[in-house]
Design a protein around this motif. Structure first.
Motif, PDB file in Angstrom:
ATOM      1  N   ARG A 184       7.383   1.324 -11.227  1.00 51.01           N
ATOM      2  CA  ARG A 184       8.396   0.453 -10.633  1.00 51.01           C
ATOM      3  C   ARG A 184       8.012   0.025  -9.221  1.00 51.01           C
ATOM      4  O   ARG A 184       8.380  -1.061  -8.771  1.00 51.01           O
ATOM      5  CB  ARG A 184       9.758   1.145 -10.623  1.00 51.01           C
ATOM      6  CG  ARG A 184      10.316   1.389 -12.020  1.00 51.01           C
ATOM      7  CD  ARG A 184      11.740   1.950 -11.982  1.00 51.01           C
ATOM      8  NE  ARG A 184      12.280   2.019 -13.327  1.00 51.01           N
ATOM      9  CZ  ARG A 184      12.258   3.114 -14.090  1.00 51.01           C
ATOM     10  NH1 ARG A 184      11.730   4.239 -13.612  1.00 51.01           N
ATOM     11  NH2 ARG A 184      12.755   3.097 -15.303  1.00 51.01           N
ATOM     12  N   ASN A 185       7.288   0.888  -8.520  1.00 53.17           N
ATOM     13  CA  ASN A 185       6.823   0.575  -7.167  1.00 53.17           C
ATOM     14  C   ASN A 185       5.494   1.278  -6.906  1.00 53.17           C
ATOM     15  O   ASN A 185       5.326   2.435  -7.288  1.00 53.17           O
ATOM     16  CB  ASN A 185       7.826   1.065  -6.109  1.00 53.17           C
ATOM     17  CG  ASN A 185       9.186   0.421  -6.214  1.00 53.17           C
ATOM     18  OD1 ASN A 185       9.422  -0.652  -5.648  1.00 53.17           O
ATOM     19  ND2 ASN A 185      10.096   1.070  -6.938  1.00 53.17           N
ATOM     20  N   CYS A 186       4.579   0.574  -6.242  1.00 51.39           N
ATOM     21  CA  CYS A 186       3.340   1.174  -5.746  1.00 51.39           C
ATOM     22  C   CYS A 186       3.220   0.826  -4.266  1.00 51.39           C
ATOM     23  O   CYS A 186       3.478  -0.322  -3.870  1.00 51.39           O
ATOM     24  CB  CYS A 186       2.118   0.632  -6.478  1.00 51.39           C
ATOM     25  SG  CYS A 186       1.987   1.117  -8.217  1.00 51.39           S
ATOM     26  N   ILE A 187       2.852   1.819  -3.480  1.00 51.73           N
ATOM     27  CA  ILE A 187       2.654   1.588  -2.053  1.00 51.73           C
ATOM     28  C   ILE A 187       1.282   2.113  -1.633  1.00 51.73           C
ATOM     29  O   ILE A 187       0.947   3.267  -1.881  1.00 51.73           O
ATOM     30  CB  ILE A 187       3.727   2.284  -1.199  1.00 51.73           C
ATOM     31  CG1 ILE A 187       5.131   1.773  -1.550  1.00 51.73           C
ATOM     32  CG2 ILE A 187       3.449   2.066   0.288  1.00 51.73           C
ATOM     33  CD1 ILE A 187       6.240   2.465  -0.754  1.00 51.73           C
ATOM     34  N   PHE A 188       0.507   1.235  -0.989  1.00 54.06           N
ATOM     35  CA  PHE A 188      -0.695   1.648  -0.277  1.00 54.06           C
ATOM     36  C   PHE A 188      -0.332   1.772   1.205  1.00 54.06           C
ATOM     37  O   PHE A 188       0.344   0.900   1.757  1.00 54.06           O
ATOM     38  CB  PHE A 188      -1.804   0.597  -0.402  1.00 54.06           C
ATOM     39  CG  PHE A 188      -2.518   0.572  -1.712  1.00 54.06           C
ATOM     40  CD1 PHE A 188      -3.640   1.362  -1.942  1.00 54.06           C
ATOM     41  CD2 PHE A 188      -2.093  -0.266  -2.736  1.00 54.06           C
ATOM     42  CE1 PHE A 188      -4.320   1.323  -3.152  1.00 54.06           C
ATOM     43  CE2 PHE A 188      -2.769  -0.312  -3.951  1.00 54.06           C
ATOM     44  CZ  PHE A 188      -3.875   0.484  -4.159  1.00 54.06           C
ATOM     45  N   ALA A 189      -0.773   2.838   1.845  1.00 53.86           N
ATOM     46  CA  ALA A 189      -0.586   3.012   3.281  1.00 53.86           C
ATOM     47  C   ALA A 189      -1.958   3.199   3.910  1.00 53.86           C
ATOM     48  O   ALA A 189      -2.648   4.175   3.620  1.00 53.86           O
ATOM     49  CB  ALA A 189       0.308   4.220   3.558  1.00 53.86           C
ATOM     50  N   ILE A 190      -2.366   2.245   4.757  1.00 56.16           N
ATOM     51  CA  ILE A 190      -3.750   2.183   5.228  1.00 56.16           C
ATOM     52  C   ILE A 190      -3.789   2.060   6.746  1.00 56.16           C
ATOM     53  O   ILE A 190      -3.077   1.218   7.325  1.00 56.16           O
ATOM     54  CB  ILE A 190      -4.477   0.957   4.617  1.00 56.16           C
ATOM     55  CG1 ILE A 190      -4.274   0.881   3.088  1.00 56.16           C
ATOM     56  CG2 ILE A 190      -5.956   0.982   4.980  1.00 56.16           C
ATOM     57  CD1 ILE A 190      -4.886   2.007   2.308  1.00 56.16           C
ATOM     58  N   THR A 191      -4.617   2.891   7.364  1.00 56.58           N
ATOM     59  CA  THR A 191      -4.763   2.820   8.821  1.00 56.58           C
ATOM     60  C   THR A 191      -6.237   2.869   9.209  1.00 56.58           C
ATOM     61  O   THR A 191      -7.075   3.377   8.473  1.00 56.58           O
ATOM     62  CB  THR A 191      -4.051   4.000   9.508  1.00 56.58           C
ATOM     63  OG1 THR A 191      -4.662   5.229   9.106  1.00 56.58           O
ATOM     64  CG2 THR A 191      -2.567   4.036   9.175  1.00 56.58           C
TER      65      THR A 191
END
Length: 238
Positions: A184-191
């Motif tokens: 239902r949701n995918c999140i990439f968190a990139i720094t």
């Protein structure tokens, strides 16, 4: 796809926590449980800092792993082991809420057992996660799906073993695209500036890399700090 540009790592953690809180509470309100898939790498740090701030019913959470290394839980390479040490003590989560891989077996047996555990947890062979929290490696890999690897084209297995990971340790289990892209949701968190070139190759150039192939039926979010977004045009955000 929604791309969210923020200033720095602290804002990435804050934004990731905010989205997770909203998605978890929506899932609990609508379906009574919240199914979340966790990743290793830098995502662990973001979540262990951000998740304890959430206002959520922790008892309704069911936590699984987008991929896991076939190592003992007390190994520093164990993703579950890291969350066990650094997240559980900061929340009211219980160890039993985590769906973990079987210990002391081959990658093939671990993948088969993990599939059975997920089937039991979801009450169905179709694993529709409310949220998958994904990382992206410097080569563009996500989960344990690596560039040029045959598993990129796996369609029958929901959870696959991998014994030749180009990144150690070599033996792992991973969710495959049929599961990832049904979320239902995918999140990439990139720094970080070290990810800037790969972020451009995926988001702007749309190169055929493992992270580019994450195209869920639900919503896809990329939360990136200014350093990771350095090679993107300022008018690209959507």
């Amino acid at each position: 796809m929604t791309i969210i540009k923020v200033a720095d790592e602290n804002e990435v953690i804050s934004k990731l926590a905010s989205y997770t809180e909203k998605i978890s509470n929506d899932a609990i309100s609508k379906r009574g449980k919240f199914f979340i898939g966790l990743s290793g790498g830098s995502v662990v740090k973001f979540l262990c800092e951000g998740l304890p701030t959430l206002n959520t019913d922790w008892s309704k959470w069911v936590l699984a792993f987008c991929d896991e290394r076939v190592v003992p839980e007390d190994s520093e390479d164990s993703t579950f082991g890291t969350y066990k040490r650094n997240l559980i003590p900061k929340t009211s989560l219980k160890e039993e809420q985590f769906i973990t891989i079987k210990q002391g077996v081959s990658a093939e047996e671990a993948a088969s057992d993990y599939t059975k555990k997920l089937t039991a947890a979801f009450g169905s062979p179709n694993f529709i996660f409310d949220l998958l929290l994904l990382g992206m490696g410097p080569d563009g890999h996500t989960c344990s799906l690596f560039p040029g690897h045959p598993l990129l084209n796996e369609t029958s297995l929901k959870v696959a073993p991998i014994t030749d990971s180009p990144k150690p340790p070599p033996e792992r289990v991973t969710l495959t695209y049929p599961v990832i892209n049904s979320a239902r949701n995918c999140i990439f968190a990139i720094t970080g500036a070290g990810k800037a070139d790969m972020v451009k190759r995926i988001l702007k150039d749309q190169e055929d890399l493992p992270s580019t192939r994450v195209k869920p039926e639900g919503s896809l979010y990329w939360i990136v700090d200014s350093a990771a977004a350095a090679h993107l045009l300022t008018n690209y955000w959507g």
